[in-house]
Design a protein around this motif. Sequence first.
Motif, PDB file in Angstrom:
ATOM      1  N   CYS A   1       0.641  -1.155   0.004  1.00  0.00           N
ATOM      2  CA  CYS A   1      -0.034  -0.157  -0.054  1.00  0.00           C
ATOM      3  C   CYS A   1       0.985   1.212  -0.034  1.00  0.00           C
ATOM      4  CB  CYS A   1      -0.944   0.093   1.285  1.00  0.00           C
ATOM      5  SG  CYS A   1      -1.966  -1.357   1.339  1.00  0.00           S
TER       6      CYS A   1
ATOM      7  N   CYS B   1      -7.854   4.953   0.191  1.00  0.00           N
ATOM      8  CA  CYS B   1      -8.242   3.650   0.943  1.00  0.00           C
ATOM      9  C   CYS B   1      -8.032   3.169   2.320  1.00  0.00           C
ATOM     10  CB  CYS B   1      -7.669   2.576  -0.331  1.00  0.00           C
ATOM     11  SG  CYS B   1      -7.813   0.820   0.271  1.00  0.00           S
TER      12      CYS B   1
ATOM     13  N   CYS C   1      -8.694  -4.542  -2.686  1.00  0.00           N
ATOM     14  CA  CYS C   1      -8.422  -3.052  -3.089  1.00  0.00           C
ATOM     15  C   CYS C   1      -9.558  -2.231  -3.415  1.00  0.00           C
ATOM     16  CB  CYS C   1      -7.412  -3.107  -4.240  1.00  0.00           C
ATOM     17  SG  CYS C   1      -5.905  -3.527  -3.600  1.00  0.00           S
TER      18      CYS C   1
HETATM   19  S1  SF4 Z   1      -6.113   0.126  -3.175  1.00  0.00           S
HETATM   20 FE1  SF4 Z   1      -4.988  -1.649  -2.549  1.00  0.00          FE
HETATM   21  S2  SF4 Z   1      -3.058  -1.219  -2.664  1.00  0.00           S
HETATM   22 FE2  SF4 Z   1      -3.838   0.760  -2.484  1.00  0.00          FE
HETATM   23  S3  SF4 Z   1      -4.144   1.424  -0.497  1.00  0.00           S
HETATM   24 FE3  SF4 Z   1      -5.895   0.398  -0.943  1.00  0.00          FE
HETATM   25  S4  SF4 Z   1      -5.547  -1.746  -0.042  1.00  0.00           S
HETATM   26 FE4  SF4 Z   1      -3.422  -0.813  -0.347  1.00  0.00          FE
END
Ligand code: SF4
Length: 261
Positions: free
Chosen positions: A205, A214, A230
């Motif tokens: 991340c 996120c 994700c």
């Molecule tokens: S979208 Fe996936 S990789 Fe990106 S911060 Fe969120 S969980 Fe992590």
Amino acid sequence: MITNGYLLNNKLCETLKKLNINNIQITLDGEPKVHNARRKLRNGNQDTFNVILENLKIAKKENLNVNIRINIDTNNFISSERLLKILQDNDLNNFNIDLGYIENFNDLNCSNIIKKKDFFNYRLNFNNKLLKYGFKNSNLYPKQNILFCGAYSEQSFVINWNGDIYKCWSDIGNKKSSIGNININNLKILENKKYDLNYIFQSECSSCNILPICSGGCPHLYLKENDRNCSIYKFKLKEILQEQILKSEKEVKNGSYNNGK
Ligand code: SF4
């Protein structure tokens, strides 16, 4: 505070206000027959829908800010529109309404779960329904989301019906994960934080271009399935922003544009 709203009577509304708790989230799962089939009391089938509906009216009178959450799967989505009509008929369309995503935390055989990548389309469809019934529709523009859930925070707790305290709502009922009980005098909380933010920054991340939107997803699911699950913004940011621009253009034309709030 998040509550099922079942006991939210006048007295409790007043107590919450005295405690400076002005924002509450309450979940309704659809029109009465759909909601009541999912949200039963322990002693059998009862009309929990109408009790909560009456309590929403009390919350409105007491000026509490209520966010109504409709947790959807493929079976009850259709009922969400009927629910909007009921809320409108009861003059409750000043509350914010949003869809929640049902996940399978307990390995149950749930064939009705919406695929995460399709959930956004449900939200778009639902947004149009919100406008139809006189509700504010939700802004698609991504927001910064510092913590994914309360399990990262020292001041967030989940209380089970019997007073058992948890950090993570996915642990409810799993006694081993309980960190105390509110009925115990001089309660000492055994664990204040379940997850640490380093847990996100030391993972893939940290190089993700939507990280503050996120915040790493659900840590409980990640530890269980080794899958980050994700955010939709990671895959469809461009389409979502295009959709938001079209929506804003329409709002500017019909005079309802709210400056992105
Ligand atoms: S979208 Fe996936 S990789 Fe990106 S911060 Fe969120 S969980 Fe992590």
